[in-house]
Design a protein around this motif. Structure first.
Motif, PDB file in Angstrom:
ATOM      1  N   PRO A  13       0.957  -1.091   0.022  1.00 43.18           N
ATOM      2  CA  PRO A  13      -0.131   0.252   0.002  1.00 43.18           C
ATOM      3  C   PRO A  13       0.864   1.311   0.092  1.00 43.18           C
ATOM      4  CG  PRO A  13      -0.167  -0.983   2.199  1.00 43.18           C
ATOM      5  CD  PRO A  13       0.567  -2.100   1.157  1.00 43.18           C
ATOM      6  N   SER A  14       2.098   1.195   0.340  1.00 45.56           N
ATOM      7  CA  SER A  14       2.996   2.391   0.591  1.00 45.56           C
ATOM      8  C   SER A  14       3.735   2.606  -0.715  1.00 45.56           C
ATOM      9  CB  SER A  14       3.610   2.450   1.752  1.00 45.56           C
ATOM     10  OG  SER A  14       4.629   1.265   1.837  1.00 45.56           O
ATOM     11  N   VAL A  15       3.506   2.156  -1.725  1.00 44.07           N
ATOM     12  CA  VAL A  15       4.345   1.996  -2.831  1.00 44.07           C
ATOM     13  C   VAL A  15       3.445   2.640  -4.237  1.00 44.07           C
ATOM     14  CG1 VAL A  15       5.421   0.751  -4.822  1.00 44.07           C
ATOM     15  CG2 VAL A  15       5.545  -0.066  -2.444  1.00 44.07           C
ATOM     16  N   PHE A  16       4.228   3.586  -4.766  1.00 46.53           N
ATOM     17  CA  PHE A  16       3.597   4.257  -6.005  1.00 46.53           C
ATOM     18  C   PHE A  16       4.702   4.214  -7.111  1.00 46.53           C
ATOM     19  CE2 PHE A  16       2.963   8.326  -8.364  1.00 46.53           C
ATOM     20  CZ  PHE A  16       1.590   8.272  -8.637  1.00 46.53           C
ATOM     21  N   ARG A  17       4.057   3.660  -8.293  1.00 43.23           N
ATOM     22  CA  ARG A  17       4.803   3.138  -9.161  1.00 43.23           C
ATOM     23  C   ARG A  17       4.815   3.809 -10.551  1.00 43.23           C
ATOM     24  NH1 ARG A  17       1.859  -2.269 -10.034  1.00 43.23           N
ATOM     25  NH2 ARG A  17       0.425  -0.722 -10.043  1.00 43.23           N
ATOM     26  N   VAL A  18       5.914   4.549 -10.682  1.00 43.08           N
ATOM     27  CA  VAL A  18       6.037   5.407 -11.987  1.00 43.08           C
ATOM     28  C   VAL A  18       7.001   4.851 -12.890  1.00 43.08           C
ATOM     29  CG1 VAL A  18       6.834   7.790 -12.350  1.00 43.08           C
ATOM     30  CG2 VAL A  18       5.652   7.503 -10.164  1.00 43.08           C
ATOM     31  N   LYS A  19       6.514   5.231 -14.107  1.00 46.58           N
ATOM     32  CA  LYS A  19       7.286   4.891 -15.314  1.00 46.58           C
ATOM     33  C   LYS A  19       7.599   6.051 -16.226  1.00 46.58           C
ATOM     34  CE  LYS A  19       7.965   2.067 -19.423  1.00 46.58           C
ATOM     35  NZ  LYS A  19       7.587   0.678 -20.045  1.00 46.58           N
ATOM     36  N   LEU A  20       8.678   6.302 -16.618  1.00 48.77           N
ATOM     37  CA  LEU A  20       8.858   7.388 -17.459  1.00 48.77           C
ATOM     38  C   LEU A  20       9.572   6.830 -18.914  1.00 48.77           C
ATOM     39  CD1 LEU A  20      11.203   9.529 -15.051  1.00 48.77           C
ATOM     40  CD2 LEU A  20       9.038   9.782 -15.544  1.00 48.77           C
ATOM     41  N   ALA A  21       8.697   7.348 -19.887  1.00 48.22           N
ATOM     42  CA  ALA A  21       8.938   6.764 -21.150  1.00 48.22           C
ATOM     43  C   ALA A  21       9.349   8.158 -22.213  1.00 48.22           C
ATOM     44  CB  ALA A  21       7.887   6.029 -21.477  1.00 48.22           C
ATOM     45  N   TYR A  71       2.012  -0.214 -13.470  1.00 40.49           N
ATOM     46  CA  TYR A  71       2.651   1.376 -13.148  1.00 40.49           C
ATOM     47  C   TYR A  71       1.141   2.092 -12.637  1.00 40.49           C
ATOM     48  CZ  TYR A  71       6.226  -0.143 -15.668  1.00 40.49           C
ATOM     49  OH  TYR A  71       7.510  -0.880 -16.384  1.00 40.49           O
ATOM     50  N   ASP A  72       1.367   3.036 -11.603  1.00 41.74           N
ATOM     51  CA  ASP A  72       0.253   3.711 -11.210  1.00 41.74           C
ATOM     52  C   ASP A  72       0.329   5.272 -12.113  1.00 41.74           C
ATOM     53  OD1 ASP A  72      -0.483   2.158  -8.889  1.00 41.74           O
ATOM     54  OD2 ASP A  72       1.272   2.680  -8.149  1.00 41.74           O
ATOM     55  N   LEU A  73       1.372   5.662 -12.794  1.00 45.52           N
ATOM     56  CA  LEU A  73       1.338   6.967 -13.331  1.00 45.52           C
ATOM     57  C   LEU A  73       2.600   6.476 -14.550  1.00 45.52           C
ATOM     58  CD1 LEU A  73       0.966   9.971 -13.725  1.00 45.52           C
ATOM     59  CD2 LEU A  73       2.680  10.302 -12.100  1.00 45.52           C
ATOM     60  N   ILE A  74       2.269   6.909 -15.765  1.00 48.28           N
ATOM     61  CA  ILE A  74       3.232   6.755 -16.817  1.00 48.28           C
ATOM     62  C   ILE A  74       3.376   8.216 -17.241  1.00 48.28           C
ATOM     63  CG2 ILE A  74       3.831   5.911 -18.982  1.00 48.28           C
ATOM     64  CD1 ILE A  74       2.065   3.378 -18.068  1.00 48.28           C
ATOM     65  N   LEU A  75       4.628   8.697 -17.489  1.00 47.72           N
ATOM     66  CA  LEU A  75       4.784   9.919 -18.020  1.00 47.72           C
ATOM     67  C   LEU A  75       5.656   9.987 -19.223  1.00 47.72           C
ATOM     68  CD1 LEU A  75       5.810  12.050 -14.907  1.00 47.72           C
ATOM     69  CD2 LEU A  75       3.432  11.920 -16.100  1.00 47.72           C
ATOM     70  N   ARG A  91       2.487  15.697  -7.143  1.00 41.70           N
ATOM     71  CA  ARG A  91       1.293  15.911  -6.766  1.00 41.70           C
ATOM     72  C   ARG A  91       0.195  14.576  -6.761  1.00 41.70           C
ATOM     73  NH1 ARG A  91       0.266  19.832 -10.617  1.00 41.70           N
ATOM     74  NH2 ARG A  91      -0.193  18.357 -12.241  1.00 41.70           N
ATOM     75  N   THR A  92       0.697  13.718  -7.794  1.00 47.22           N
ATOM     76  CA  THR A  92      -0.001  12.734  -7.857  1.00 47.22           C
ATOM     77  C   THR A  92       0.116  11.484  -6.787  1.00 47.22           C
ATOM     78  OG1 THR A  92       0.059  12.867 -10.468  1.00 47.22           O
ATOM     79  CG2 THR A  92      -0.855  10.752  -9.363  1.00 47.22           C
ATOM     80  N   ALA A  93       1.496  11.468  -6.302  1.00 48.32           N
ATOM     81  CA  ALA A  93       1.763  10.533  -5.351  1.00 48.32           C
ATOM     82  C   ALA A  93       1.133  11.063  -4.218  1.00 48.32           C
ATOM     83  CB  ALA A  93       3.465  10.388  -5.063  1.00 48.32           C
ATOM     84  N   SER A  94       1.188  12.434  -3.980  1.00 49.91           N
ATOM     85  CA  SER A  94       0.775  12.880  -2.597  1.00 49.91           C
ATOM     86  C   SER A  94      -0.873  12.631  -2.584  1.00 49.91           C
ATOM     87  CB  SER A  94       0.752  14.428  -2.719  1.00 49.91           C
ATOM     88  OG  SER A  94       2.060  14.749  -2.514  1.00 49.91           O
TER      89      SER A  94
END
Length: 102
Positions: A13-21, A71-75, A91-94
């Motif tokens: 629950p304390s993990v926010f998964r981000v991928k940069l592409a 992933y929770d967010l892909i940028l 902002r999104t992780a918060s």
């Protein structure tokens, strides 16, 4: 964290998964500039590194690195500047962590 960190920590629950592409053409340009090499060499390096990362995740986690639900967010760093990515991530992780505390 990279190379499968999102798979190792998946479900916590304390993990926010981000991928940069970024598009391959942008990666090639950045590699040319960073490594001071020509386009052909940069294209080979980008292809080699992309294949390595994909195979690493497949071999050790039996997963597809490009599966968007991992992933929770892909940028897209091809269209967003570093500062914009950082702002979006913070902002999104918060928001994400506020929701998971409820």
């Amino acid at each position: 964290l990279g190379r499968g960190g999102n798979f190792i920590l998946e479900g916590l629950p304390s993990v926010f998964r981000v991928k940069l592409a970024a598009p391959e053409s942008i990666l090639i340009e950045r590699t040319m500039e960073h490594d001071k090499i020509d386009r052909a060499k940069a294209k080979d390096l980008v292809s080699e590194y992309t294949s390595y990362r994909k195979e690493f995740v497949r071999q050790y986690f039996r997963r597809d690195i490009n599966e968007i639900t991992s992933y929770d967010l892909i940028l897209n760093t091809g269209t967003l500047k570093k500062a914009e990515c950082a702002e979006i991530i913070v902002r999104t992780a918060s928001d994400f962590f506020l929701k998971t505390k409820k």
